[in-house]
Design a protein around this motif. Structure first.
Motif, PDB file in Angstrom:
ATOM      1  N   LEU A  13      49.605  47.481  48.251  1.00 30.60           N
ATOM      2  CA  LEU A  13      48.635  46.492  47.791  1.00 30.60           C
ATOM      3  C   LEU A  13      47.501  46.347  48.807  1.00 30.60           C
ATOM      4  O   LEU A  13      46.327  46.204  48.430  1.00 30.60           O
ATOM      5  CB  LEU A  13      49.330  45.154  47.561  1.00 30.60           C
ATOM      6  CG  LEU A  13      48.596  44.117  46.706  1.00 30.60           C
ATOM      7  CD1 LEU A  13      48.210  44.694  45.342  1.00 30.60           C
ATOM      8  CD2 LEU A  13      49.456  42.875  46.525  1.00 30.60           C
ATOM      9  N   LYS A  40      48.710  38.279  48.988  1.00 27.08           N
ATOM     10  CA  LYS A  40      50.047  38.713  48.567  1.00 27.08           C
ATOM     11  C   LYS A  40      50.556  39.840  49.464  1.00 27.08           C
ATOM     12  O   LYS A  40      51.738  39.869  49.827  1.00 27.08           O
ATOM     13  CB  LYS A  40      50.017  39.156  47.100  1.00 27.08           C
ATOM     14  CG  LYS A  40      51.385  39.577  46.557  1.00 27.08           C
ATOM     15  CD  LYS A  40      51.332  39.853  45.072  1.00 27.08           C
ATOM     16  CE  LYS A  40      52.658  40.392  44.548  1.00 27.08           C
ATOM     17  NZ  LYS A  40      53.805  39.526  44.857  1.00 27.08           N
ATOM     18  N   HIS A  70      45.113  39.732  46.182  1.00 29.46           N
ATOM     19  CA  HIS A  70      45.945  40.857  46.577  1.00 29.46           C
ATOM     20  C   HIS A  70      46.149  40.903  48.090  1.00 29.46           C
ATOM     21  O   HIS A  70      47.251  41.231  48.560  1.00 29.46           O
ATOM     22  CB  HIS A  70      45.313  42.158  46.076  1.00 29.46           C
ATOM     23  CG  HIS A  70      45.416  42.351  44.604  1.00 29.46           C
ATOM     24  ND1 HIS A  70      44.791  43.387  43.931  1.00 29.46           N
ATOM     25  CD2 HIS A  70      46.084  41.645  43.646  1.00 29.46           C
ATOM     26  CE1 HIS A  70      45.066  43.318  42.647  1.00 29.46           C
ATOM     27  NE2 HIS A  70      45.844  42.258  42.442  1.00 29.46           N
TER      28      HIS A  70
END
Length: 218
Positions: free
Chosen positions: A41, A32, A29
């Protein structure tokens, strides 16, 4: 008593593997969030780290209780001591993923790194995720053969780390100081995450073989 002890060891291993899985997801995460400039996120990674640290404390306490109450020897002793060390290292992995997410949050809505450096940084994130996945599997079923592969992958992480720093150093025009600092920190956090994973696989090999690791990851 021995059956109970080994049942407790199995439960401890299950908890450590789950903790490692959480650290792996945190790194997925965080990577990303960095690539996509995803604030929500990044916030999730930061929030979820508290649970990783809590589980790590529980695992360490569990392992210490086994040491105190059962007085294990030989491989069992190595297993319990390694569990304490693994809980600390996995906790550090969670913290490192959180640090990456914190940089993403700090720089939002701007990217955490220049576009031309996102690819090698994302590759480092992918290698870190793969390293934590190997640790997770090795905790579940120690085989004594994973550390050599982990160290080869770690060499690639080190190469990318050096590449990112070199490209940042010779950027034309030069990056602002703050950008250079952020890039150096991001690269360092990815690299240290992978190093912690390698350190765990070395210790797991030691549990199986009884041969002390040639070097350790701090």
């Amino acid at each position: 008593m021995r059956e109970m002890f080994h049942g407790e060891l199995e439960r401890l291993g299950t908890d450590l593997a789950a903790m490692c899985g959480m650290a792996r997801v945190a790194m997925e995460h965080a990577t990303k969030a960095m690539v996509d400039v995803d604030l929500s996120l990044a916030e999730q990674v930061i929030t979820d780290d508290a649970e990783i640290q809590h589980i790590g404390e529980q695992c360490a306490e569990h392992a210490c209780a086994l040491l105190a109450l059962q007085s294990p020897v030989a491989r069992d002793l190595r297993t319990v001591v390694t569990a304490i060390q693994a809980a600390e290292k996995i906790g550090r992995m969670g913290e490192l993923a959180r640090h990456i997410a914190e940089i993403v949050r700090l720089r939002h809505p701007q990217p955490a790194a220049p576009a031309e450096l996102l690819d090698p940084l994302a590759q480092m994130g992918g290698l870190a995720v793969a390293a934590s996945r190997r640790v997770e599997a090795a905790i579940a079923a120690p085989s004594g053969v994973l550390s050599a592969h982990s160290e080869r992958a770690d060499d690639e992480t080190d190469r990318l780390h050096d590449e990112v720093l070199e490209r940042a150093k010779h950027a034309n025009p030069p990056y602002p100081v703050q950008v250079g600092v952020d890039v150096a920190l991001l690269a360092r956090f990815f690299e240290r995450f992978a190093d912690q994973a390698v350190g765990i696989t070395r210790r797991l090999d030691y549990v199986v073989t009884g041969e002390r690791p040639a070097r350790s990851s701090s």
